[in-house]
Design a protein around this motif. Sequence first.
Motif, mmCIF file in Angstrom:
data_model
loop_
_atom_site.group_PDB
_atom_site.id
_atom_site.type_symbol
_atom_site.label_atom_id
_atom_site.label_comp_id
_atom_site.label_asym_id
_atom_site.label_seq_id
_atom_site.Cartn_x
_atom_site.Cartn_y
_atom_site.Cartn_z
ATOM 1 N N VAL A 1 -20.480 -59.083 -37.124
ATOM 2 C CA VAL A 1 -19.522 -58.065 -36.687
ATOM 3 C C VAL A 1 -18.302 -58.731 -36.068
ATOM 4 N N PHE A 2 -18.523 -59.704 -35.207
ATOM 5 C CA PHE A 2 -17.402 -60.344 -34.516
ATOM 6 C C PHE A 2 -16.682 -61.367 -35.394
ATOM 7 N N LYS A 3 -17.417 -62.065 -36.243
ATOM 8 C CA LYS A 3 -16.782 -63.098 -37.059
ATOM 9 C C LYS A 3 -16.080 -62.539 -38.290
ATOM 10 N N LEU B 1 -15.080 -57.023 -37.426
ATOM 11 C CA LEU B 1 -13.957 -56.539 -36.616
ATOM 12 C C LEU B 1 -12.603 -57.012 -37.146
ATOM 13 N N PRO B 2 -12.422 -58.304 -37.447
ATOM 14 C CA PRO B 2 -11.117 -58.731 -37.975
ATOM 15 C C PRO B 2 -10.728 -58.015 -39.273
ATOM 16 N N LEU B 3 -11.667 -57.866 -40.206
ATOM 17 C CA LEU B 3 -11.348 -57.199 -41.468
ATOM 18 C C LEU B 3 -11.086 -55.706 -41.276
ATOM 19 N N THR C 1 -18.998 -56.235 -44.848
ATOM 20 C CA THR C 1 -17.983 -55.868 -45.834
ATOM 21 C C THR C 1 -18.400 -54.611 -46.597
ATOM 22 N N ALA C 2 -19.699 -54.427 -46.810
ATOM 23 C CA ALA C 2 -20.178 -53.188 -47.428
ATOM 24 C C ALA C 2 -19.905 -51.997 -46.516
ATOM 25 N N ALA C 3 -20.097 -52.184 -45.203
ATOM 26 C CA ALA C 3 -19.807 -51.118 -44.246
ATOM 27 C C ALA C 3 -18.327 -50.773 -44.246
ATOM 28 N N ALA D 1 -8.211 -49.893 -39.433
ATOM 29 C CA ALA D 1 -7.864 -49.335 -38.124
ATOM 30 C C ALA D 1 -6.356 -49.401 -37.882
ATOM 31 N N ASP D 2 -5.826 -48.366 -37.232
ATOM 32 C CA ASP D 2 -4.385 -48.278 -36.947
ATOM 33 C C ASP D 2 -4.093 -48.938 -35.610
ATOM 34 N N VAL D 3 -4.275 -50.261 -35.556
ATOM 35 C CA VAL D 3 -4.038 -51.027 -34.330
ATOM 36 C C VAL D 3 -3.364 -52.341 -34.699
ATOM 37 N N PRO D 4 -2.677 -52.979 -33.746
ATOM 38 C CA PRO D 4 -2.065 -54.289 -34.028
ATOM 39 C C PRO D 4 -3.124 -55.317 -34.395
ATOM 40 N N HIS D 5 -2.789 -56.194 -35.327
ATOM 41 C CA HIS D 5 -3.748 -57.209 -35.759
ATOM 42 C C HIS D 5 -4.118 -58.165 -34.632
ATOM 43 N N GLY D 6 -3.222 -58.288 -33.651
ATOM 44 C CA GLY D 6 -3.505 -59.183 -32.526
ATOM 45 C C GLY D 6 -4.674 -58.741 -31.671
ATOM 46 N N LEU D 7 -5.168 -57.512 -31.890
ATOM 47 C CA LEU D 7 -6.319 -57.047 -31.120
ATOM 48 C C LEU D 7 -7.583 -57.805 -31.499
#
Length: 402
Positions: free
Chosen positions: A220-222, A225-227, A355-357, A233-239
Motif C-alpha cells: 500500500v505504501f510502496k 498510495l503513490p499510484l 494495482t488491481a484495487a 485522487a484529486d490531491v497534489p502529487h507531493g502528498l
Amino acid sequence: MLAVALVDRTGSGLWASVSVLYFTYVSGLTIAQIGTLAALAGAAGIAGAPIGGRIADRFPLTRVLVVLQLLRAVASLGLLTTDDYALLLAFSALGSLGERAANVLTKLYATRVAGPDRVRYQALNRTVANAGWALGGLAAAAALTLGTAGAYRWLLLGDALSFVGVALLTLRCGEPAPPSRVVAASHTPAPAGRPANPWRDRLYLGYVATETVLFLDDAVFKVGLPLWIAHAADVPHGLAPLLLVLNNVMVVALQVPVSRFGATTAAAGGLLLPLSLAYALGGLTMALSATGGTLTATAFLIAAAVSFTLAEMVHSTVSWELSVALAPDTAQGAYLGVHGLAQSAQRGIGPLAVTAAIAAGPAGWTVFGAGIALTCLVQHRTVRSRLAQPSLSVPPITLSEH
C-alpha cells in the motif's frame, strides 16, 4: 543487535531509494530490464528465508549472520564493478537472497536473546530500523542533488560498507543460548527424535499463507498510495512522499507502546480482531478519498495512511509473537525460515493486488481492505486451537550460561 539494525537499515536506505536511478543512469538499463532484474532478484530472495532458517538450526547463529552480511557486501560491491546485465542480475539475486536470510536469522537471534521480552525487543528493533531507513533516505536525497554518476556510486559503496560494519558489530555479539538451554512456554511440543519439519505442519503452513495477505500493507505504501494519488485522487502529487514520512514517524514513535498490547501469546492472538478493523477502515478511507474535492480527499488519504500504519504496527507485534509461539523449540530456525516466505511472497503479490484495487476504482479499495480483514479472522480461527493448548512448561525463563 539494535546497533546492527541501525547500521544495516541506514545502508539499505542509501541504496533502496536510488537503485532504479542507478540502473538507469549508471548501468544504462531499460525499464523492461530493470523490472525483470527486480523480479528475478526478488524470486531469489524467497529462497533465502527457509535456507537461512535451516542453516541456523545447525551452526552458531552469529557466525552465520556474519557470513550473510559479508555476502551482501560482496553483492553490492559486485554491482559497482560491471554494467553487464547477466552479472548485475547475479549480484542482485545474491544480495536479495542474503538479505532475506539475514532478516530471518536476526529475528531468531532476538527470539533467543530476549526470551519472554521478545515482543518488546522486536518493537525496539523496528523503531531503530525505521530511524535507519530515514537517515539513509535523507543522506541519499542530499547526495542526489549532485546528479552525477559518481554520487550514485558513492551511495552504493556506502551500502556495501554498511554490511561490512554490520558484520564487525555482529562479531562482538555473544552467541545466544540454543533452544535446548531455554525453558520456553511454546504451544507446540517438541517431538522426540529428529526436529519437527515445518513443511509437514499443516497448521503452521496455513498460518503462513494468511500472513502473506496480512503483509500487504507494505505494498500500500510502496505502490498503492503513490499510484492512487497520481491517477485517481484529486490531491497534489507531493502528498505521496509526505504520507510515507507520516508512516515512518508513526512507527518510530508508536511501535514500542503498541507492542505492549501483545506482550503475551494470548494477548497477541487477541489483537487479530481489532487488526481486522484497522485494515477494513484503511480500505474504506482509500475508497472515500475519490468521492470529494481536494481537502476531503486529502483528509481521507491521511486517515487511510494512519489506519494502514496502525495495522502495520499491530500486525508486526502479532506476527513476531505467533510465528515463534507456534514453532517447536527444536526447530525454531526452520519454522521462522518458512514464515519468512510470507513477506518474500508478498513482494511479488502485493504490487499486483494494489494495482488491481486501483484499476477497480473505489470499490476495489473497499474489497481490498475487507479481504485482508477477513484474512485476520481466518488466521485467528486457524491458530486458536493450538494456542488454546495448555503450556507444557513454566513461564519463560532464560537459563544462565554460568
